[in-house]
Design a protein around this motif. Sequence first.
Motif, PDB file in Angstrom:
ATOM      1  N   ALA A 168       0.821  -1.203   0.000  1.00  0.00           N
ATOM      2  CA  ALA A 168       0.000   0.000   0.000  1.00  0.00           C
ATOM      3  C   ALA A 168       0.858   1.257   0.000  1.00  0.00           C
ATOM      4  CB  ALA A 168      -0.936  -0.006   1.199  1.00  0.00           C
ATOM      5  N   THR A 169       1.984   1.209   0.720  1.00  0.00           N
ATOM      6  CA  THR A 169       2.881   2.365   0.766  1.00  0.00           C
ATOM      7  C   THR A 169       3.489   2.641  -0.597  1.00  0.00           C
ATOM      8  OG1 THR A 169       3.418   1.848   3.069  1.00  0.00           O
ATOM      9  CG2 THR A 169       4.914   3.336   1.881  1.00  0.00           C
ATOM     10  N   GLN A 170       3.930   1.568  -1.272  1.00  0.00           N
ATOM     11  CA  GLN A 170       4.474   1.741  -2.613  1.00  0.00           C
ATOM     12  C   GLN A 170       3.415   2.264  -3.576  1.00  0.00           C
ATOM     13  OE1 GLN A 170       6.093  -2.046  -3.705  1.00  0.00           O
ATOM     14  NE2 GLN A 170       7.952  -1.800  -2.471  1.00  0.00           N
ATOM     15  N   ALA A 171       2.219   1.749  -3.444  1.00  0.00           N
ATOM     16  CA  ALA A 171       1.131   2.215  -4.315  1.00  0.00           C
ATOM     17  C   ALA A 171       0.862   3.694  -4.105  1.00  0.00           C
ATOM     18  CB  ALA A 171      -0.135   1.397  -4.059  1.00  0.00           C
ATOM     19  N   LEU A 172       0.908   4.119  -2.813  1.00  0.00           N
ATOM     20  CA  LEU A 172       0.661   5.521  -2.505  1.00  0.00           C
ATOM     21  C   LEU A 172       1.743   6.418  -3.094  1.00  0.00           C
ATOM     22  CD1 LEU A 172      -1.188   7.488  -0.956  1.00  0.00           C
ATOM     23  CD2 LEU A 172       0.332   7.195   1.024  1.00  0.00           C
ATOM     24  N   MET A 173       2.994   6.024  -2.950  1.00  0.00           N
ATOM     25  CA  MET A 173       4.109   6.818  -3.456  1.00  0.00           C
ATOM     26  C   MET A 173       4.121   6.833  -4.987  1.00  0.00           C
ATOM     27  SD  MET A 173       5.311   7.991  -0.745  1.00  0.00           S
ATOM     28  CE  MET A 173       6.685   8.841  -1.494  1.00  0.00           C
ATOM     29  N   LYS A 174       3.866   5.681  -5.602  1.00  0.00           N
ATOM     30  CA  LYS A 174       3.839   5.634  -7.065  1.00  0.00           C
ATOM     31  C   LYS A 174       2.689   6.463  -7.627  1.00  0.00           C
ATOM     32  CE  LYS A 174       6.081   1.124  -7.676  1.00  0.00           C
ATOM     33  NZ  LYS A 174       5.919  -0.239  -8.205  1.00  0.00           N
ATOM     34  N   SER A 175       1.568   6.391  -6.956  1.00  0.00           N
ATOM     35  CA  SER A 175       0.417   7.160  -7.411  1.00  0.00           C
ATOM     36  C   SER A 175       0.687   8.655  -7.315  1.00  0.00           C
ATOM     37  CB  SER A 175      -0.824   6.785  -6.605  1.00  0.00           C
ATOM     38  OG  SER A 175      -1.938   7.547  -6.993  1.00  0.00           O
ATOM     39  N   ALA A 176       1.377   9.076  -6.261  1.00  0.00           N
ATOM     40  CA  ALA A 176       1.671  10.496  -6.069  1.00  0.00           C
ATOM     41  C   ALA A 176       2.635  11.003  -7.130  1.00  0.00           C
ATOM     42  CB  ALA A 176       2.240  10.732  -4.681  1.00  0.00           C
ATOM     43  N   GLY A 177       3.552  10.154  -7.585  1.00  0.00           N
ATOM     44  CA  GLY A 177       4.546  10.579  -8.560  1.00  0.00           C
ATOM     45  C   GLY A 177       4.152  10.370 -10.002  1.00  0.00           C
ATOM     46  N   ALA A 178       3.032   9.708 -10.256  1.00  0.00           N
ATOM     47  CA  ALA A 178       2.638   9.384 -11.633  1.00  0.00           C
ATOM     48  C   ALA A 178       2.022  10.592 -12.332  1.00  0.00           C
ATOM     49  CB  ALA A 178       1.647   8.231 -11.631  1.00  0.00           C
ATOM     50  N   ASN A 179       2.170  10.635 -13.662  1.00  0.00           N
ATOM     51  CA  ASN A 179       1.511  11.636 -14.494  1.00  0.00           C
ATOM     52  C   ASN A 179       0.326  10.983 -15.195  1.00  0.00           C
ATOM     53  OD1 ASN A 179       3.299  13.844 -14.012  1.00  0.00           O
ATOM     54  ND2 ASN A 179       4.799  12.857 -15.348  1.00  0.00           N
ATOM     55  N   GLY A 180      -0.803  11.643 -15.204  1.00  0.00           N
ATOM     56  CA  GLY A 180      -1.999  11.073 -15.815  1.00  0.00           C
ATOM     57  C   GLY A 180      -2.672  12.064 -16.747  1.00  0.00           C
ATOM     58  N   PHE A 181      -3.718  11.579 -17.430  1.00  0.00           N
ATOM     59  CA  PHE A 181      -4.489  12.411 -18.346  1.00  0.00           C
ATOM     60  C   PHE A 181      -5.968  12.183 -18.090  1.00  0.00           C
ATOM     61  CE2 PHE A 181      -0.446  12.102 -20.510  1.00  0.00           C
ATOM     62  CZ  PHE A 181      -0.269  13.372 -21.035  1.00  0.00           C
ATOM     63  N   GLN A 182      -6.696  13.262 -18.071  1.00  0.00           N
ATOM     64  CA  GLN A 182      -8.143  13.210 -17.954  1.00  0.00           C
ATOM     65  C   GLN A 182      -8.729  13.409 -19.355  1.00  0.00           C
ATOM     66  OE1 GLN A 182      -9.476  12.623 -14.999  1.00  0.00           O
ATOM     67  NE2 GLN A 182     -11.663  12.963 -15.264  1.00  0.00           N
ATOM     68  N   LEU A 183      -9.501  12.436 -19.830  1.00  0.00           N
ATOM     69  CA  LEU A 183     -10.126  12.504 -21.152  1.00  0.00           C
ATOM     70  C   LEU A 183     -11.588  12.901 -20.997  1.00  0.00           C
ATOM     71  CD1 LEU A 183      -8.627   9.319 -22.853  1.00  0.00           C
ATOM     72  CD2 LEU A 183      -7.742  11.655 -22.848  1.00  0.00           C
ATOM     73  N   ILE A 184     -11.974  13.920 -21.734  1.00  0.00           N
ATOM     74  CA  ILE A 184     -13.324  14.470 -21.585  1.00  0.00           C
ATOM     75  C   ILE A 184     -13.966  14.631 -22.957  1.00  0.00           C
ATOM     76  CG2 ILE A 184     -14.681  16.429 -20.772  1.00  0.00           C
ATOM     77  CD1 ILE A 184     -12.526  16.997 -18.730  1.00  0.00           C
ATOM     78  N   VAL A 185     -15.169  14.113 -23.087  1.00  0.00           N
ATOM     79  CA  VAL A 185     -16.013  14.349 -24.263  1.00  0.00           C
ATOM     80  C   VAL A 185     -17.302  14.976 -23.760  1.00  0.00           C
ATOM     81  CG1 VAL A 185     -17.308  13.323 -26.149  1.00  0.00           C
ATOM     82  CG2 VAL A 185     -15.040  12.460 -25.597  1.00  0.00           C
TER      83      VAL A 185
END
Length: 557
Positions: A168-185
């Motif tokens: 869970a700790t790794q998931a939290l840290m990876k999630s905080a450092g990840a770049n994402g995209f929000q797709l909207i139509v």
Amino acid sequence: MLLDEASEVLEMFKHSFPLSMLFFVPLLIIISPASPVSAAHDFAVYRMQQYDLHGSAYGCRNALVNVEARPLDTTSFTRRCLVTKLMEFTTEKYKELITQNAGGVLILLPDNLTSLKPEEKEHVMELEQELLQEESHLPVYFTPETDELLELYHGLKHSINSDQAGSATQALMKSAGANGFQLIVNGPQSKAMPDFQVVNLQGKLSGYGIEEQLPTVAIVAHYDAFGIAPSLSFGSDSNGSGVVALLEMARLFSKLYTSSRTHAKYNMLFLLSGAGKYNYQGTRRWIEDQLDSSENSLLSDVSYVLCVDAIGNGDSLYLHVSKPPKPGSAGHTFYENLVEVASELSPGTTVAQVHKKINLAEDYLSWEHERFSMRRLPAFTLSHLESQRYMARNTILDTRDNVDTKVLTKNVQLITEALARQIFNLNNSGTPQVFVEGLRVESQVVESWMDYLGSTPRSAQLLDKNSAVVNTLEHGLSRYLKDVQRHVFRSDKRDPEFVFYNGATYQMSAYSVKPAVFDLFLALGISSYLAIVFLVAQIMPRHHMFGYEERLSHEGN
């Protein structure tokens, strides 16, 4: 002096904590390397087919998307939008997305669909058929690859996937450092078009003599196309090539019919039918109007109906029939003429007859001539495809590059020559060629029409009575034929045979975003930073005061 000024600034922050927020937070935004403008990208996307046919719903029933993007190897797609390339997407993955209640699919199409390998084309056509087997509420969009979209795609592929973290700790840290995209139509949801009008275009050449007493030959071709997405359905071979053949035959025979010396004792009827890819709805309605009309029907004395579908490639021509024409009949004579003409003018072209009975238990008819055969009218379809099961008839891969102009010109020449020998009763062996020199099929005309039809999406729901394609085809027929008419019809409101939906093309926006946990870390960081500044503002003036008192005591001594 500088120390005194710094002390005053810190003293200001000490007694006004909100003021420090107004100062430092905008400063952090200004020095941030990310630009809100460069983080957004808008592009056109093409939605999967949505239609109803004979009471059954098919295709995508939803259009709106507002979720975070995820790559193909993500383990969870719940309320996420999958971004993938065409060759990576499979029917198994599609079913998995539906099961997981995914928020959408964005499929990137290669720049040149014709460059795909044969096995890749087979994969795409099978995928198209599988996706349209039944209805789905999963929004599916297609868009051509661009540099920006490929950058988005690779960014998702190489981003740290928190779903695959070991703890869970790794998931939290990876999630905080990840770049994402929000797709909207955004925009309105797709809606049914109950008053959609389908157009059939009809024209004729009257034979020499009393028109009502002369036999008639009918030439028919449907002008619409079909593929997984309406806006990507160009149908160059099926049935752009059939439309071009009909227009060129109308041009050539109109020249013969303007002279009394070459005016045959045959009526020639030309029909461009609409909604052909939807079980030949335009042809069905046109036949009903003709046979059920109290006036003289154009089909009352028809010798045969020749339907043309996909003749723009290959070195064979197949005459598809529901019932083999009897020897001596007009249909059998045309077939014999076609075989003879092919052997004389194009020895490399094979002409064969394919017999297939009509299966009324199937939802779809195989060929357009079957609509006429069901009403006991002699009819057949010419195509370079040996079987109706070829998936190439209904795919977005049927592009302009899929039609060989030289082959199409040759096939049109063979068909018109075979027709001419019959209507002028030139059935003796060694008959001279009719269409020569100025009457020859013009490859430039064929290529011009193919370039137009192959560059214009022609799915039926895009071709209402005011569409540019319908107007252009009507103008083309009017140049050569007399009494060109429109037959416009709607689906039955009480029991609709078909229902089309709007919303084929949308605008999608991709925004670069950080996950919510990043906002949490950012808030904690800002709070810690401001707390440190506040503590420095509390302590530093005291040290300065102690230093100032020590200097005064030394000066007094």
